[in-house]
Motif scaffolding. Sequence first.
Motif, PDB file in Angstrom:
ATOM      1  N   ASN A 135       0.832  -1.198   0.000  1.00 15.09           N
ATOM      2  CA  ASN A 135       0.000   0.000   0.000  1.00 15.09           C
ATOM      3  C   ASN A 135       0.871   1.254   0.000  1.00 15.09           C
ATOM      4  OD1 ASN A 135      -3.013   0.986   0.587  1.00 15.09           O
ATOM      5  ND2 ASN A 135      -1.607   2.251   1.764  1.00 15.09           N
ATOM      6  N   GLN A 136       1.934   1.259   0.800  1.00  9.25           N
ATOM      7  CA  GLN A 136       2.838   2.413   0.862  1.00  9.25           C
ATOM      8  C   GLN A 136       3.511   2.664  -0.479  1.00  9.25           C
ATOM      9  OE1 GLN A 136       5.314   1.202   4.128  1.00  9.25           O
ATOM     10  NE2 GLN A 136       4.097   2.291   5.650  1.00  9.25           N
ATOM     11  N   LEU A 137       3.893   1.592  -1.161  1.00  7.15           N
ATOM     12  CA  LEU A 137       4.537   1.748  -2.465  1.00  7.15           C
ATOM     13  C   LEU A 137       3.573   2.341  -3.491  1.00  7.15           C
ATOM     14  CD1 LEU A 137       6.604  -1.561  -2.669  1.00  7.15           C
ATOM     15  CD2 LEU A 137       7.532   0.753  -2.643  1.00  7.15           C
ATOM     16  N   PHE A 138       2.302   1.925  -3.443  1.00  3.09           N
ATOM     17  CA  PHE A 138       1.310   2.430  -4.390  1.00  3.09           C
ATOM     18  C   PHE A 138       0.984   3.909  -4.151  1.00  3.09           C
ATOM     19  CE2 PHE A 138      -0.614  -1.972  -5.432  1.00  3.09           C
ATOM     20  CZ  PHE A 138       0.151  -2.039  -6.585  1.00  3.09           C
ATOM     21  N   THR A 139       1.165   4.396  -2.927  1.00  3.33           N
ATOM     22  CA  THR A 139       0.796   5.779  -2.608  1.00  3.33           C
ATOM     23  C   THR A 139       2.004   6.686  -2.402  1.00  3.33           C
ATOM     24  OG1 THR A 139       0.651   5.189  -0.246  1.00  3.33           O
ATOM     25  CG2 THR A 139      -1.378   5.114  -1.533  1.00  3.33           C
ATOM     26  N   LYS A 140       3.192   6.163  -2.608  1.00  2.00           N
ATOM     27  CA  LYS A 140       4.412   6.934  -2.394  1.00  2.00           C
ATOM     28  C   LYS A 140       4.578   8.009  -3.459  1.00  2.00           C
ATOM     29  CE  LYS A 140       9.307   6.128  -1.345  1.00  2.00           C
ATOM     30  NZ  LYS A 140      10.381   5.100  -1.310  1.00  2.00           N
ATOM     31  N   ALA A 141       5.103   9.170  -3.055  1.00  2.00           N
ATOM     32  CA  ALA A 141       5.355  10.252  -3.994  1.00  2.00           C
ATOM     33  C   ALA A 141       6.691  10.035  -4.696  1.00  2.00           C
ATOM     34  CB  ALA A 141       5.358  11.593  -3.263  1.00  2.00           C
ATOM     35  N   GLY A 142       6.929  10.801  -5.754  1.00  2.00           N
ATOM     36  CA  GLY A 142       8.197  10.700  -6.470  1.00  2.00           C
ATOM     37  C   GLY A 142       8.030  10.056  -7.833  1.00  2.00           C
ATOM     38  N   GLU A 143       8.852  10.486  -8.790  1.00  2.00           N
ATOM     39  CA  GLU A 143       8.749  10.022 -10.166  1.00  2.00           C
ATOM     40  C   GLU A 143       8.978   8.525 -10.282  1.00  2.00           C
ATOM     41  OE1 GLU A 143       7.959  10.322 -14.157  1.00  2.00           O
ATOM     42  OE2 GLU A 143       7.708  11.832 -12.582  1.00  2.00           O
ATOM     43  N   ARG A 144      10.000   8.014  -9.592  1.00  2.00           N
ATOM     44  CA  ARG A 144      10.316   6.591  -9.676  1.00  2.00           C
ATOM     45  C   ARG A 144       9.169   5.739  -9.139  1.00  2.00           C
ATOM     46  NH1 ARG A 144      14.978   3.699 -10.476  1.00  2.00           N
ATOM     47  NH2 ARG A 144      15.136   1.659  -9.474  1.00  2.00           N
ATOM     48  N   ALA A 145       8.581   6.187  -8.009  1.00  2.00           N
ATOM     49  CA  ALA A 145       7.461   5.455  -7.402  1.00  2.00           C
ATOM     50  C   ALA A 145       6.254   5.449  -8.335  1.00  2.00           C
ATOM     51  CB  ALA A 145       7.097   6.074  -6.055  1.00  2.00           C
ATOM     52  N   ARG A 146       6.001   6.569  -9.003  1.00  2.00           N
ATOM     53  CA  ARG A 146       4.863   6.639  -9.920  1.00  2.00           C
ATOM     54  C   ARG A 146       5.060   5.703 -11.116  1.00  2.00           C
ATOM     55  NH1 ARG A 146       4.700  12.110  -8.205  1.00  2.00           N
ATOM     56  NH2 ARG A 146       6.144  12.816  -9.810  1.00  2.00           N
ATOM     57  N   LYS A 147       6.297   5.617 -11.611  1.00  2.00           N
ATOM     58  CA  LYS A 147       6.577   4.718 -12.724  1.00  2.00           C
ATOM     59  C   LYS A 147       6.387   3.259 -12.307  1.00  2.00           C
ATOM     60  CE  LYS A 147       9.783   7.638 -15.355  1.00  2.00           C
ATOM     61  NZ  LYS A 147      11.193   7.805 -15.819  1.00  2.00           N
ATOM     62  N   LEU A 148       6.855   2.928 -11.093  1.00  2.00           N
ATOM     63  CA  LEU A 148       6.680   1.567 -10.590  1.00  2.00           C
ATOM     64  C   LEU A 148       5.197   1.221 -10.491  1.00  2.00           C
ATOM     65  CD1 LEU A 148       7.576  -1.090  -9.271  1.00  2.00           C
ATOM     66  CD2 LEU A 148       7.746   0.136  -7.087  1.00  2.00           C
ATOM     67  N   THR A 149       4.422   2.146  -9.926  1.00  2.00           N
ATOM     68  CA  THR A 149       2.979   1.925  -9.790  1.00  2.00           C
ATOM     69  C   THR A 149       2.324   1.730 -11.155  1.00  2.00           C
ATOM     70  OG1 THR A 149       2.898   3.243  -7.758  1.00  2.00           O
ATOM     71  CG2 THR A 149       0.829   2.937  -8.934  1.00  2.00           C
ATOM     72  N   LYS A 150       2.702   2.560 -12.118  1.00  2.00           N
ATOM     73  CA  LYS A 150       2.124   2.474 -13.459  1.00  2.00           C
ATOM     74  C   LYS A 150       2.464   1.152 -14.141  1.00  2.00           C
ATOM     75  CE  LYS A 150       1.966   4.962 -17.872  1.00  2.00           C
ATOM     76  NZ  LYS A 150       2.487   6.136 -18.646  1.00  2.00           N
ATOM     77  N   ASP A 151       3.698   0.647 -13.937  1.00  2.00           N
ATOM     78  CA  ASP A 151       4.146  -0.575 -14.607  1.00  2.00           C
ATOM     79  C   ASP A 151       3.647  -1.852 -13.940  1.00  2.00           C
ATOM     80  OD1 ASP A 151       5.454   0.967 -16.418  1.00  2.00           O
ATOM     81  OD2 ASP A 151       7.476   0.597 -15.680  1.00  2.00           O
ATOM     82  N   THR A 152       3.192  -1.744 -12.697  1.00  2.00           N
ATOM     83  CA  THR A 152       2.786  -2.940 -11.950  1.00  2.00           C
ATOM     84  C   THR A 152       1.398  -3.429 -12.382  1.00  2.00           C
ATOM     85  OG1 THR A 152       4.093  -2.290 -10.009  1.00  2.00           O
ATOM     86  CG2 THR A 152       2.339  -3.908  -9.659  1.00  2.00           C
ATOM     87  N   ARG A 153       1.334  -4.691 -12.786  1.00  2.00           N
ATOM     88  CA  ARG A 153       0.054  -5.294 -13.161  1.00  2.00           C
ATOM     89  C   ARG A 153      -0.403  -6.348 -12.153  1.00  2.00           C
ATOM     90  NH1 ARG A 153       0.141  -1.518 -15.595  1.00  2.00           N
ATOM     91  NH2 ARG A 153      -0.101  -1.122 -17.830  1.00  2.00           N
ATOM     92  N   LYS A 154       0.547  -6.918 -11.444  1.00  2.00           N
ATOM     93  CA  LYS A 154       0.207  -7.963 -10.481  1.00  2.00           C
ATOM     94  C   LYS A 154       1.261  -8.007  -9.387  1.00  2.00           C
ATOM     95  CE  LYS A 154      -1.140 -12.851 -10.196  1.00  2.00           C
ATOM     96  NZ  LYS A 154      -1.339 -14.111 -10.947  1.00  2.00           N
ATOM     97  N   VAL A 155       0.833  -8.394  -8.189  1.00  2.00           N
ATOM     98  CA  VAL A 155       1.760  -8.570  -7.072  1.00  2.00           C
ATOM     99  C   VAL A 155       1.574  -9.969  -6.503  1.00  2.00           C
ATOM    100  CG1 VAL A 155       2.536  -7.735  -4.811  1.00  2.00           C
ATOM    101  CG2 VAL A 155       1.666  -6.105  -6.506  1.00  2.00           C
TER     102      VAL A 155
END
Length: 453
Positions: free
Chosen positions: A223-243
């Motif tokens: 949950n923290q990773l999905f809501t974290k600020a920052g460009e790198r975090a946003r890219k990770l969230t966008k690229d993630t399809r499954k956990v």
Amino acid sequence: MYAILDIETTGGKFNEEGITEIAIHKFDGHKVTDSFISLINPEKEIQPYVVNLTGINNKMLRTAPRFHEVAKRIIEITEDAVLVAHNAQFDYRILRTEFRRLGYNYERKSLCTVDLSKVLLPDAESYSLGKLVRSLGIPVSDRHRANGDALATVKLFKLLLAKDTGKTIIQDVIRKEAHGELSEKQLDIVQSMPNTTGVFYMHNKDGDIIYLSKSTDIKKKVNQLFTKAGERARKLTKDTRKVTYEKTGSELVALLKEHQELLKNRPKYNSMPRKRMFSHTLCLSKNEYGYLGLKTVKVNQCTDAWGFFNGEFSAKNHLFKITREFNLCDKINGISEARGNCANYLEGKCKGACIQREDVETYNERILEALQKYSLRNKEVVLVDKGREVGEYSAIMVRKGSLVGVGYYDLNHQINNIHILENLITPMNGTQNANFIIESYLRKRKILKTISL
């Protein structure tokens, strides 16, 4: 228009908390135009530490309305308003979780007074609500109660608005509707994660692992990773399809799996573990009286090193710890003293005069026992820790002082029969870094037991 709020909860596992009290003040930038304050029956027990903090107990909430009874009022008072709270991510998450339980997707823009304060009040000693408002001379009553904290946040926010003379900071800090919030897909992913210890893996659309990490609470970390600020975090969230995830039960097993799998998979969004450069060690030597002694020195200055440390401070801390734990000194010149004199002896400053009424052999045995407890050197052992479920245990096998692998067992004959145990073990590389992870963990935390092979 702003809706300034504070929420008190039951405490407990992440995303399983319930609301016990809520206060919302609608603020137009100048004055409060509407308010809603209510205790709420969470239909679950309040954690004792929360009762002590807030004074709200289960008895007080028996006749209070349940969340579904006040949900419509909350929607109305926050309609077309930006949610403002001190640590807004927490309050907004709790609200969205409660509405989600009712099958309603609650979405609002949000603004955090912690973020604003860091920009507009850069010299503040602390950004906790209590200390911050006290430093600003803002009166606050009923601290850790929803209305008391909400009113303090209203006054703080009014001050911050006045300080934002350029009128640009607030525009920058207000989160976009999609930022800091979870999509329905992400909410489903988070809900499917367990509140347990293990390693989780974030996959892209092709199934590749793009990020992995260990955690003692997988759901909370994702949950923290999905809501974290920052460009790198946003890219990770966008690229993630499954956990996906793997429970380990033991935090030590999770640390070892994380280290090994980072090296093997080299995920796109992880920083790769570097080869550690150990600077200090505990060096064992014998003085002219035959007593063993320890001192912290640089690795290249010792011929009999016990354990490796990233710096002198951590080495000295461990030396201090084993000094107390194993009572490595008795008296100096007949004067009863405590830890300081022990450290003097172990650093080689007071020679044999530190020890009285104890023979060399007995004392030296204690020194060696202290060293061996926290070291893998030359050991043939299995470290037993918590398993993934009740009745199961994890086993970390060490041969010739080096990690062999990890596994799980639930029957006594499995741990007592070395051939069966070896079949249960998943091999791991016994690198210096892996050994360091184990030794560092043993210095700071406890495992269930150690079994000699």
